[in-house]
Enzyme design. Structure first.
Site, PDB file in Angstrom:
ATOM      1  N   LYS A 160     -67.793  44.184  -7.188  1.00  0.00           N
ATOM      2  CA  LYS A 160     -67.917  44.983  -6.105  1.00  0.00           C
ATOM      3  C   LYS A 160     -68.135  44.199  -4.894  1.00  0.00           C
ATOM      4  O   LYS A 160     -67.476  44.475  -3.868  1.00  0.00           O
ATOM      5  CB  LYS A 160     -69.140  45.725  -6.267  1.00  0.00           C
ATOM      6  CG  LYS A 160     -69.182  46.571  -7.566  1.00  0.00           C
ATOM      7  CD  LYS A 160     -70.244  47.694  -7.577  1.00  0.00           C
ATOM      8  CE  LYS A 160     -71.576  46.853  -8.257  1.00  0.00           C
ATOM      9  NZ  LYS A 160     -71.334  46.260  -9.551  1.00  0.00           N
ATOM     10  N   THR A 161     -68.987  42.913  -4.919  1.00  0.00           N
ATOM     11  CA  THR A 161     -69.010  42.092  -3.796  1.00  0.00           C
ATOM     12  C   THR A 161     -67.844  41.412  -3.255  1.00  0.00           C
ATOM     13  O   THR A 161     -67.405  41.106  -2.223  1.00  0.00           O
ATOM     14  CB  THR A 161     -70.159  41.103  -4.057  1.00  0.00           C
ATOM     15  OG1 THR A 161     -71.269  41.788  -4.597  1.00  0.00           O
ATOM     16  CG2 THR A 161     -70.524  40.242  -2.716  1.00  0.00           C
ATOM     17  N   PRO A 172     -72.528  45.606 -13.559  1.00  0.00           N
ATOM     18  CA  PRO A 172     -72.611  44.373 -12.934  1.00  0.00           C
ATOM     19  C   PRO A 172     -71.608  43.497 -13.423  1.00  0.00           C
ATOM     20  O   PRO A 172     -70.872  43.677 -14.470  1.00  0.00           O
ATOM     21  CB  PRO A 172     -73.984  43.851 -13.609  1.00  0.00           C
ATOM     22  CG  PRO A 172     -74.635  45.221 -14.026  1.00  0.00           C
ATOM     23  CD  PRO A 172     -73.709  46.146 -14.527  1.00  0.00           C
ATOM     24  N   GLY A 173     -71.106  43.005 -12.444  1.00  0.00           N
ATOM     25  CA  GLY A 173     -69.844  41.731 -12.716  1.00  0.00           C
ATOM     26  C   GLY A 173     -68.725  42.181 -12.847  1.00  0.00           C
ATOM     27  O   GLY A 173     -67.710  41.354 -13.090  1.00  0.00           O
ATOM     28  N   HIS A 208     -67.555  43.970 -45.486  1.00  0.00           N
ATOM     29  CA  HIS A 208     -67.064  44.530 -44.076  1.00  0.00           C
ATOM     30  C   HIS A 208     -65.385  44.614 -44.009  1.00  0.00           C
ATOM     31  O   HIS A 208     -64.984  45.777 -43.752  1.00  0.00           O
ATOM     32  CB  HIS A 208     -67.607  43.697 -42.659  1.00  0.00           C
ATOM     33  CG  HIS A 208     -69.064  44.141 -42.682  1.00  0.00           C
ATOM     34  ND1 HIS A 208     -69.667  45.412 -42.418  1.00  0.00           N
ATOM     35  CD2 HIS A 208     -70.193  43.133 -42.508  1.00  0.00           C
ATOM     36  CE1 HIS A 208     -70.840  45.243 -42.078  1.00  0.00           C
ATOM     37  NE2 HIS A 208     -71.221  43.745 -42.232  1.00  0.00           N
ATOM     38  N   GLU A 260     -69.929  39.623 -45.595  1.00  0.00           N
ATOM     39  CA  GLU A 260     -68.681  39.985 -44.522  1.00  0.00           C
ATOM     40  C   GLU A 260     -67.498  40.165 -45.408  1.00  0.00           C
ATOM     41  O   GLU A 260     -66.819  41.014 -44.498  1.00  0.00           O
ATOM     42  CB  GLU A 260     -68.382  38.361 -44.102  1.00  0.00           C
ATOM     43  CG  GLU A 260     -69.793  37.868 -43.279  1.00  0.00           C
ATOM     44  CD  GLU A 260     -70.057  38.761 -42.121  1.00  0.00           C
ATOM     45  OE1 GLU A 260     -69.399  39.556 -41.727  1.00  0.00           O
ATOM     46  OE2 GLU A 260     -71.506  39.023 -41.807  1.00  0.00           O
TER      47      GLU A 260
END
Length: 607
Positions: free
Chosen positions: A214-215, A210-211, A434, A431
């Site tokens: 295509k259209t 989606p997004g 990480h 954090e």
């Protein structure tokens, strides 16, 4: 029915109103109409009528205040008269008896048979016919027409280049545009292909997440070819009545044939193009009839007339094989998520519509948005413009774009969130854990930002890593580095506080998903080698997976996944314990600043 309007009242409401009107007419109107017309006369006239022998019957009214009588007029018809109560009722009674007048009984109510029929039968029927017409028109509006137009298609028709789109408006889909440009060329110059005997593909299927546009691509094809463009969604063929969907298909192709050359675009074709099976007794008759009619129409029209069928779907695996065979949808055109160059091109297209600073760097935004679709990139540019307006500026800055990216990734900042000092400390160490594990691996993407400001997505903080170049392949070393980085937050909690928190829940989900994919789909496990143990379903809609192995093998897969996660966790613990002093220094700096850049992080780490 259009959205925003109140729903129509049920038909029982209208019939109830009609019945109420009829009851009121019967109570207040009809009695007065049905009551005979009575002529009031004086006493002298009444006596004269009695003496002339014209009075046939006489009676007191229901209130005893007047005498009602019947007479025979000159034409022999019966008429009604009324006079006041006679002062000497004994004399009147004697006179009436002598003249043979019947009295003492209630005067019968009589009226015209025509009027009685009109009021009792015809008028109610007229009311019901009128209310039936109102209900019929109401149903026609709801269903898009009357019984003669139920089979009409609801396709939006754009004449020639009225779609307003061309290939210049489509960025990041060069391969798809190249595949569709041949269709445009055929519609422009059909004689070139006819000379060599080539036939235009009847249909092209646009497949992708989606997004991805295509259209937009379908509209751009019509805009480039400058031919009529029929646009309809697959759901518009689904009707309450069996056979109506097939009738709409016939009408659509009939109109397309009349306006050839043209393009017919069916969005979300999987609505009517699902595989036909015997899962349920009888199946879905309406959907299957619509699909059968679509297949027959695609076989029936001449491709050389220039009618091209474009369709879009993000669920190609569920389409019926008959729909995908050569001669129907001849081409399958992937419309995938854009790469780095594609994302940059898309951002440039959308940035043309907003005012931006001269120093804006869209390439940095493109690197940060790996895996974003064209629609998401358009939303990022729009969000940055909205942010600039909120801050009282008339141009979009780089800071607006970066903040919009973070809003899409992690949600908006929760500025009023109340977090205790101890929890902030835990988040900061999490954090930094990480970031330090990521920095220790040469296969990890560089750290660009660390923050402990909560976001509306539920994240209490996050560490952002951005690849310098686009990666297409994932090596085992890359995967193991990612696993170790994801375990770094939990490892920091264990190293410093000797405990664990729920803050690693999202990390655990990502770790488990990646480790399982390494074992079941990527062949990165020595135990199972290059054996596919899992299949991906709905590739473009979430990528759900299902195991295709025995229960014993599934148990072994779980053991292998745990072993990979444990190996990564132990490596993260080792890295943080070796650099525990830097862990404390960086966490203290992050607590003070709340947000630091990747450059600040690396300077302190390498000092």
């Amino acid at each position: 029915m259009k959205e925003g309007k109140n729903p129509k009242k049920p038909w029982l409401y209208y019939y109830g109103v009609v019945l109420l009107v009829i009851v009121l007419l019967n109570v207040f109107v009809f009695p007065s109409l049905l009551h005979p017309r009575v002529t009031e006369v004086s006493y002298d006239q009444f006596l004269q009528l009695i003496n002339d022998g014209k009075v046939k019957t006489a009676a007191l009214d229901e209130y005893g205040t007047s005498i009602v009588f019947t007479v025979t007029d000159a034409n022999g018809r019966e008429a009604y008269g009324e006079t006041g109560v006679w002062p000497d009722m004994q004399y009147l009674t004697q006179l009436l008896l002598e003249k043979g007048v019947i009295f003492g009984a209630e005067i019968p109510t009589q009226t015209s048979p025509l009027l009685s029929t009109l009021l009792s039968f015809i008028l109610p029927m007229v009311f019901f016919v009128l209310i039936g017409q109102i209900l019929s028109r109401s149903m026609q509006k709801r269903m898009g027409g009357n019984a003669l137009t139920l089979g009409k298609n609801n396709a939006k028709i754009y004449i020639e280049s009225q779609t307003g789109k061309t290939f210049k408006d489509v960025a990041g889909q060069d391969e798809a545009k190249e595949a569709l440009s041949e269709i445009v060329d055929f519609l422009h110059n059909p004689s070139r292909y006819a000379q060599i005997g080539a036939k235009l593909p009847k249909g092209a299927l646009l497949v992708g997440p989606p997004g991805t546009g295509k259209t937009l691509l379908a509209k751009a094809v019509a805009g480039e070819a400058k031919v009529p463009f029929f646009s309809i969604s697959g759901s518009e063929f689904v009707e309450m009545f069996v056979g109506m969907g097939a009738a709409k298909v016939r009408d659509l192709f009939k109109q397309a044939g009349e306006k050839a050359p043209c393009i017919v675009f069916i969005d979300e074709i999987d609505t009517i193009g699902k595989k036909r099976d015997n899962a349920l007794p009888g199946g879905n008759d309406e959907r299957e009839q619509t699909l059968n009619q679509l297949l027959a129409e695609m076989d029936g029209f001449d491709g050389n007339k220039g009618v091209v069928i474009l369709a879009a779907t993000n669920r190609p695996e569920i389409l019926d094989p008959a729909l995908l065979r050569p001669g129907r949808f001849d081409r399958r055109i992937p419309v995938e998520l854009p790469d780095l160059a594609g994302r940059l091109a898309i951002l440039q297209v959308h940035a043309q519509n907003v005012k931006t600073d001269e120093q804006i760097d869209l390439a940095a935004v493109a690197r940060m948005t790996s895996g974003a679709s064209g629609a998401e990139l358009a939303n990022i540019v729009n969000e940055s413009a909205l942010r600039a307006v909120r801050l009282g500026r008339d141009r979009v800055s780089q800071a607006d774009l970066m903040e919009s990216v973070e809003n899409v990734i992690a949600g908006m900042q929760r500025k009023n969130a109340v977090i205790s000092d101890q929890e902030k400390k835990l988040i900061a160490y999490h954090e930094i854990g990480h970031a330090m594990v990521a920095a220790a691996h040469k296969h990890s993407a560089p750290v660009t930002k660390i923050t402990i400001i909560p976001r509306t997505s539920g994240a209490l903080g996050y560490t952002m890593q951005v690849e310098e170049d686009e990666r297409v392949l994932l090596t085992r070393e890359d995967a193991m580095a990612t696993l170790a980085t994801l375990t770094g937050g939990r490892a920091a909690e264990e190293t410093v506080f000797g405990t664990v928190t729920s803050g690693a829940s999202n990390d655990i989900e990502k770790i488990t998903r990646l480790a399982r994919a390494m074992v079941t789909r990527y062949g990165m496990s020595d135990r199972f080698d290059m054996v596919a143990l899992e299949t991906v379903q709905n590739q473009y809609l979430g990528g759900d997976t299902s195991l295709s192995c025995s229960s014993e093998t599934a148990r072994l897969i779980d053991e292998e996944v745990r072993a990979l996660v444990r190996q990564a966790h132990e490596e993260a613990l080792r890295i943080l314990r070796e650099k525990e002093e830097k862990l404390h220094e960086l966490a203290a700096y992050l607590l003070q600043k709340e947000t630091i850049t990747g450059d600040e992080f690396m300077q302190i780490l390498n000092a």
